[in-house]
Motif scaffolding. Structure first.
Motif, PDB file in Angstrom:
ATOM      1  N   GLN A  72      40.803  44.791  37.067  1.00  0.00           N
ATOM      2  CA  GLN A  72      40.858  43.753  36.041  1.00  0.00           C
ATOM      3  C   GLN A  72      40.484  44.299  34.661  1.00  0.00           C
ATOM      4  O   GLN A  72      40.953  43.787  33.642  1.00  0.00           O
ATOM      5  CB  GLN A  72      39.953  42.591  36.453  1.00  0.00           C
ATOM      6  CG  GLN A  72      40.504  41.846  37.663  1.00  0.00           C
ATOM      7  CD  GLN A  72      39.633  40.712  38.139  1.00  0.00           C
ATOM      8  OE1 GLN A  72      38.425  40.665  37.842  1.00  0.00           O
ATOM      9  NE2 GLN A  72      40.209  39.786  38.885  1.00  0.00           N
ATOM     10  N   THR A  98      45.434  45.302  41.013  1.00  0.00           N
ATOM     11  CA  THR A  98      44.532  44.196  41.347  1.00  0.00           C
ATOM     12  C   THR A  98      44.888  43.613  42.707  1.00  0.00           C
ATOM     13  O   THR A  98      44.004  43.279  43.514  1.00  0.00           O
ATOM     14  CB  THR A  98      44.605  43.103  40.262  1.00  0.00           C
ATOM     15  OG1 THR A  98      44.294  43.676  38.983  1.00  0.00           O
ATOM     16  CG2 THR A  98      43.618  41.987  40.549  1.00  0.00           C
ATOM     17  N   SER A 152      48.466  38.042  42.716  1.00  0.00           N
ATOM     18  CA  SER A 152      48.552  39.178  41.796  1.00  0.00           C
ATOM     19  C   SER A 152      49.887  39.909  41.941  1.00  0.00           C
ATOM     20  O   SER A 152      50.451  40.393  40.946  1.00  0.00           O
ATOM     21  CB  SER A 152      47.384  40.144  42.037  1.00  0.00           C
ATOM     22  OG  SER A 152      46.161  39.565  41.633  1.00  0.00           O
TER      23      SER A 152
END
Length: 422
Positions: free
Chosen positions: A244, A266, A282
């Motif tokens: 992140q 991620t 994601s």
């Protein structure tokens, strides 16, 4: 209908320049000639897309100085009334030639500007970046190893030595950026070799240099590596946080391809933490960003591995780790059909993951055959630690699922023999 300027696109790809870096270098050339540098990212974008077919004379001269090619060779076209009547100042300029040694290092030979004072400038930055390209090509084929790491550290040292002699602040920042990329390459080599402590130390150095360079692309690369390293160390929460952090870098706002990579990393980190919903979400963001990306835009050579094929390979990892082995197998097959041949190490990794997906469906015979093909794919080259570890994971799962199978014992003998050879 406008057509992309393929000549300029190719020249930027060869030199490893981003749009922002090209704008800075053109402005530096304009400044050296006594003119105001007003070229922006948007100006470069207009050149690349063909919206501007024939730049202002001063900009053309600066572009020719940056690349060592004429404006026409860079894909620009003069208005119809001016073709064949170019000024002497627009005659062909002397080209710069680059030669890559077999050892993986690069030597740049640049035609000197008569009367120019001896100083560090854009040609030094370009030569060092050519060296990075050579190291990344070596990594694509063989993977991380000690020789590559040493060469990368030598490149970082050279860039830092030249940084002290940089002619302008802009050149010094560019040299910090090059040093950060070399240090990140050394860190990546250690990470691929699963030398975790060394990789951690080198990533710290690379992140420091990227900060000095004010280079968000280098920062994204480094945080992406931190996420992978955290997984190797079993630090699942830190892996998510690092991925992140990569996603939060400024470059993901400007280039959706970098955003796609950060989202995909991620997703893998969430799958390692057994959070299937977050991982799938994601992956969706990664695909959306990839759909928006122009894959032909010039980017650093380290990013050449990432695109639709690599996202599919990462999807296979997520699917297998979240319990969908059949979907993982399908994604692995699709990835292997698209990963370019020159990315031999990545193809070997994708093949090993295909074997794992087949094994997790209890297809023992096919899984062992697929896993054995990894050895042929590497063609006798020493396997990097990351690949060896993945095959170790396969072997552990194999003897867990089929401890008494003769085929499992045979594959184990082959695995141990290859391990000793490596």
């Amino acid at each position: 209908m406008q057509e992309n300027n393929e000549g300029l696109i190719n020249a930027m790809r060869e030199s490893g320049l981003t749009q922002a870096e090209l704008a800075d270098r053109v402005n530096a050339e304009l400044s050296c000639a006594g003119h105001e540098g007003t070229v922006s990212d948007r100006t470069v974008r207009n050149w690349l897309t063909g919206r501007t077919r024939w730049p202002h004379p001063r900009q053309r001269e600066a572009l020719e100085a940056v690349f060592g090619r004429t404006a026409v060779e860079l894909g620009f076209s003069p208005p119809a009334g001016r073709r064949g009547t170019l000024n002497p100042a627009e005659a062909p300029v002397r080209r710069r030639k680059f030669f890559t040694a077999a050892s993986g290092t690069t030597v740049a030979v640049a035609a000197p500007f008569v009367g120019a004072p001896p100083q560090v400038g854009t040609s030094d930055v370009l030569r060092l970046r050519q060296g990075l390209d050579a190291l990344m090509a070596l990594d694509d084929t063989r993977g991380g190893h000690e020789t590559l790491e040493r060469a990368a550290l030598a490149g970082a040292s050279e860039a830092l030595a030249k940084q002290k002699l940089g002619a302008t602040q802009r050149i010094r920042l560019r040299l910090y950026s090059v040093a950060a990329d070399y240090a990140a390459t050394a860190a990546w080599s250690a990470l691929d070799a699963r030398q975790c402590d060394r990789a951690y130390a080198l990533l710290g150095k690379a992140l420091h240099l990227a900060g000095l360079a004010q280079d968000p692309v280098a920062k994204l690369r480094i945080w992406n590596s931190y996420a992978m390293l955290a997984h190797q160390r079993g630090q699942r929460t830190e892996a998510i946080d690092s991925a992140q952090a990569a996603l939060a870098t400024a470059t993901t706002k400007r280039d959706p391809l970098f955003a796609s990579l950060a989202h995909a990393r991620t997703a893998v980190s969430h799958s390692n933490a057994s959070d299937r919903q977050a991982a799938i979400r994601s992956l969706g963001f990664a695909q959306e960003a990839l759909n928006k990306a122009d894959l032909q835009d010039p980017r650093p050579s380290w990013m050449a591995f990432y695109g639709p094929a690599e996202l599919t390979a990462m999807t296979a990892i997520v699917c297998d780790r979240t319990g969908d082995a059949a979907e993982a197998e399908a994604a692995s097959h699709k990835a292997l059909g698209a990963i370019p041949e020159q990315f031999r190490r990545n193809r070997a990794l994708a093949t090993a993951r295909l074997a794992l997906a087949q094994l997790h469906q209890r297809d023992i015979d096919q899984a062992c055959a697929t896993a054995s093909s990894v050895f042929e794919l590497m063609n006798g080259s020493p396997m990097p630690g990351r690949l060896r570890s993945l095959l170790g994971d396969y072997y552990r799962d194999l003897i867990t699922l089929a401890p008494d199978a003769a085929l499992a014992r045979e594959w184990g003998d082959r695995y141990r023999a290859e391990w000793r050879r490596a």
